[in-house]
Write a protein that holds these residues in place. Structure first.
Motif, mmCIF file in Angstrom:
data_model
loop_
_atom_site.group_PDB
_atom_site.id
_atom_site.type_symbol
_atom_site.label_atom_id
_atom_site.label_comp_id
_atom_site.label_asym_id
_atom_site.label_seq_id
_atom_site.Cartn_x
_atom_site.Cartn_y
_atom_site.Cartn_z
ATOM 1 N N PRO A 36 25.947 -14.789 25.464
ATOM 2 C CA PRO A 36 25.504 -16.029 26.518
ATOM 3 C C PRO A 36 24.111 -16.402 26.288
ATOM 4 O O PRO A 36 23.216 -15.475 26.402
ATOM 5 C CB PRO A 36 25.912 -14.950 27.825
ATOM 6 N N TRP A 37 23.922 -17.802 26.493
ATOM 7 C CA TRP A 37 22.422 -18.175 26.303
ATOM 8 C C TRP A 37 22.552 -19.577 27.070
ATOM 9 O O TRP A 37 23.106 -20.351 26.363
ATOM 10 C CB TRP A 37 22.000 -18.097 25.079
ATOM 11 N N PHE A 38 21.960 -19.703 28.111
ATOM 12 C CA PHE A 38 21.844 -20.833 28.822
ATOM 13 C C PHE A 38 20.545 -21.654 28.284
ATOM 14 O O PHE A 38 19.490 -21.204 28.344
ATOM 15 C CB PHE A 38 21.520 -21.044 30.337
ATOM 16 N N THR A 39 20.787 -22.883 27.563
ATOM 17 C CA THR A 39 19.536 -23.628 26.893
ATOM 18 C C THR A 39 18.837 -24.086 28.068
ATOM 19 O O THR A 39 17.446 -24.387 27.655
ATOM 20 C CB THR A 39 20.093 -24.694 25.935
ATOM 21 N N GLY A 40 19.115 -24.519 29.317
ATOM 22 C CA GLY A 40 18.334 -25.183 30.143
ATOM 23 C C GLY A 40 18.138 -26.847 29.925
ATOM 24 O O GLY A 40 17.757 -27.333 30.707
ATOM 25 N N PHE A 41 18.979 -27.117 29.083
ATOM 26 C CA PHE A 41 19.137 -28.701 28.695
ATOM 27 C C PHE A 41 19.788 -29.357 29.785
ATOM 28 O O PHE A 41 20.864 -28.982 30.199
ATOM 29 C CB PHE A 41 19.610 -29.070 27.249
ATOM 30 N N GLY A 42 19.297 -30.710 30.149
ATOM 31 C CA GLY A 42 19.983 -31.363 31.191
ATOM 32 C C GLY A 42 19.659 -32.475 31.556
ATOM 33 O O GLY A 42 18.550 -33.184 30.770
ATOM 34 N N SER A 43 20.353 -33.560 32.129
ATOM 35 C CA SER A 43 20.041 -35.132 32.137
ATOM 36 C C SER A 43 20.476 -35.557 33.452
ATOM 37 O O SER A 43 21.470 -34.946 34.020
ATOM 38 C CB SER A 43 20.655 -35.762 31.068
ATOM 39 N N CYS A 44 19.752 -36.725 33.802
ATOM 40 C CA CYS A 44 20.543 -37.253 35.007
ATOM 41 C C CYS A 44 20.073 -38.716 34.941
ATOM 42 O O CYS A 44 19.239 -39.373 34.223
ATOM 43 C CB CYS A 44 19.598 -36.704 36.391
ATOM 44 N N TYR A 45 20.902 -39.693 35.718
ATOM 45 C CA TYR A 45 20.588 -40.981 35.654
ATOM 46 C C TYR A 45 20.197 -41.658 36.999
ATOM 47 O O TYR A 45 20.296 -40.890 38.055
ATOM 48 C CB TYR A 45 22.086 -41.767 35.597
ATOM 49 N N ILE A 46 19.376 -42.638 36.871
ATOM 50 C CA ILE A 46 18.619 -43.200 38.011
ATOM 51 C C ILE A 46 19.185 -44.626 38.110
ATOM 52 O O ILE A 46 18.787 -45.431 37.236
ATOM 53 C CB ILE A 46 17.150 -43.079 38.035
ATOM 54 N N GLU A 47 20.104 -44.901 39.072
ATOM 55 C CA GLU A 47 20.592 -46.444 39.161
ATOM 56 C C GLU A 47 19.699 -47.356 39.871
ATOM 57 O O GLU A 47 18.935 -46.868 40.747
ATOM 58 C CB GLU A 47 21.816 -46.241 39.819
ATOM 59 N N LEU A 48 19.332 -48.329 39.196
ATOM 60 C CA LEU A 48 18.317 -49.435 39.581
ATOM 61 C C LEU A 48 19.217 -50.574 40.389
ATOM 62 O O LEU A 48 18.335 -51.481 40.920
ATOM 63 C CB LEU A 48 17.660 -49.993 38.401
ATOM 64 N N GLY A 49 20.385 -50.812 40.205
ATOM 65 C CA GLY A 49 20.928 -51.941 40.626
ATOM 66 C C GLY A 49 21.452 -52.687 39.309
ATOM 67 O O GLY A 49 20.889 -52.530 38.318
ATOM 68 N N ASP A 50 22.286 -53.785 39.651
ATOM 69 C CA ASP A 50 22.720 -54.702 38.616
ATOM 70 C C ASP A 50 23.405 -54.044 37.524
ATOM 71 O O ASP A 50 23.087 -54.445 36.415
ATOM 72 C CB ASP A 50 21.648 -55.569 38.199
ATOM 73 N N HIS A 51 24.038 -52.793 37.521
ATOM 74 C CA HIS A 51 24.626 -51.934 36.624
ATOM 75 C C HIS A 51 23.606 -51.454 35.446
ATOM 76 O O HIS A 51 24.175 -51.621 34.301
ATOM 77 C CB HIS A 51 25.902 -52.962 36.078
ATOM 78 N N VAL A 52 22.442 -51.245 35.755
ATOM 79 C CA VAL A 52 21.554 -50.933 35.173
ATOM 80 C C VAL A 52 20.937 -49.307 35.569
ATOM 81 O O VAL A 52 20.774 -49.410 36.768
ATOM 82 C CB VAL A 52 20.489 -51.888 34.723
ATOM 83 N N ALA A 53 20.666 -48.457 34.573
ATOM 84 C CA ALA A 53 20.240 -47.244 35.094
ATOM 85 C C ALA A 53 19.251 -46.695 33.925
ATOM 86 O O ALA A 53 19.361 -46.932 32.749
ATOM 87 C CB ALA A 53 21.344 -46.251 34.968
#
Length: 388
Positions: free
Chosen positions: A330-347
């Motif tokens: 077992p080894w958790f890499t810690g990699f992650g991502s998230c999206y920040i929506e700005l509107g007008d279907h752009v993030a």
């Protein structure tokens, strides 16, 4: 002799780890997944409900046995966890285990701030962490023609560190659509010095700049003391006050009652090893929002579904090895991502390794329609996977 593995909670983390465990363990071993309803909402879609791009029914997650073959789904409320006795107490009775995975998430606690729960109940404030709240806030934004929208973080920690700033951006986008934007001031208020401080000052300053480009104010280091709903007023611990016409609030979060008190963690959040997700109790793991995973810089790992999903394989491997089977280390890499929506279907998109020493290495990528589509694809994948 067969073994029994119990998974508590059917959010993204619990569903993912139950599925991975079934792939990892022999058929003779039982996997029990406990949840109070098996009827939830996909958290990453709530802001799209607020914006009006989704309905609550669009984003419901109601897993069925067909989605989790070989997993026993038990509808019950977890009342207590007794790791020394290797048992879980539920409304349906006592359940004993050989291995336990706690994925109970985090609960909203608006009553921990004087006046906040009353303001929400009276319609003097709205939250966007439930489907009901997101829909109600959507209607509030449609009705807002002038004045001030305050997007407030009422306490730390909370789920999805980008959510309040994304909410402000999407709310501003909706107000542009209704024609009210030029008459409505939009501000974000937080106890932190910068948005998403765990990601570092460069990302934080970039987010402040992004808010500024959309004429959204950023008011840092505002610790909330109370809400005066009848007066539409916020009172802060430093004595300052801010008035509002519409309040969109991130309520304080707290650990689920079942994990408070049984010796799983002094704060209620369950401390786990950063790489293996093991707890201080043999045969017990915890994943997702219920955990306290401390990063090399001393800050906690953000509470986000992407991390819960990433932790599922790690825990499944750990459980298998604990039960005496061969499995990868077992080894958790810690990699992650998230999206920040700005509107007008752009993030925009933030991604990186949160377990990098001495501090997370996170990059905020420029907004694009592609990142909005990536988030939509992730939403589709999760809904199809669990609603099979």
């Amino acid at each position: 002799m067969s073994k029994t593995v119990v998974v508590l909670g059917a959010g993204v983390g619990g569903l993912s780890v139950a599925s991975r465990l079934r792939e990892q363990l022999p058929e003779k071993d039982r996997i029990l997944l406990l949840d109070r309803s098996f009827d939830a909402t996909l958290g990453l879609s709530l802001l799209w409900v607020m914006r009006g791009w989704r309905t609550p029914e669009n984003v419901r997650v109601r897993p069925t046995p067909a989605a989790l073959p070989g997993v026993e789904m038990v509808t019950t409320t977890v009342e207590a966890i007794e790791p020394q006795q290797r048992r879980v107490l539920t409304e349906a009775g006592e359940i004993r285990y050989d291995a336990l995975v706690i994925a109970l998430g985090a609960d909203l606690a608006p009553r921990s701030v004087p006046g906040l729960a009353e303001a929400i109940e009276a319609g003097q404030a709205e939250e966007f962490y439930t489907t009901h709240g997101a829909r109600s806030l959507h209607q509030g934004l449609l009705n807002l023609r002038q004045g001030r929208l305050a997007v407030l973080i009422a306490g730390l920690p909370f789920k999805c560190p980008a959510a309040p700033f994304e909410a402000a951006l999407l709310a501003a986008d909706l107000l542009r659509e209704t024609g009210a934007r030029e008459h409505v001031r939009v501000d974000t208020l937080t106890p932190d010095p910068l948005p998403m401080p765990v990601a570092g000052p460069v990302v934080g300053q970039a987010l402040v700049g992004m808010l500024s480009r959309y004429d959204i104010g950023f008011l840092p280091q505002r610790g909330l003391e109370r809400v005066e709903g009848e007066n539409r007023r916020l009172v802060f611990t430093d004595g300052s006050q801010e008035d509002y016409d519409l309040l969109a609030v991130v309520p304080p979060h707290r650990p689920p009652a079942a994990v408070v008190g049984p010796g799983l963690g002094t704060s209620g959040w369950i401390p786990v090893d950063a790489r293996t997700l093991t707890t201080d109790h043999e045969g017990v793991w915890a994943i997702g929002d219920v955990t306290l995973l401390t990063l090399p810089n001393g800050k906690p790992l953000p509470k986000a579904a992407v991390f819960a999903e990433g932790e599922a394989d790690v825990v499944a491997f750990g459980v298998a090895r604990h039960l005496g089977y061969e499995a990868p280390t077992p080894w958790f890499t810690g990699f992650g991502s998230c999206y920040i929506e700005l509107g007008d279907h752009v993030a925009a998109k933030g991604e990186g390794n949160f377990l990098e020493a001495p501090a997370p290495m996170v990059t905020l990528l420029e907004p694009s329609a592609r990142f909005h589509q990536e988030k939509a694809d992730q939403e589709t994948d999760w809904i199809k996977r669990w609603n099979a």
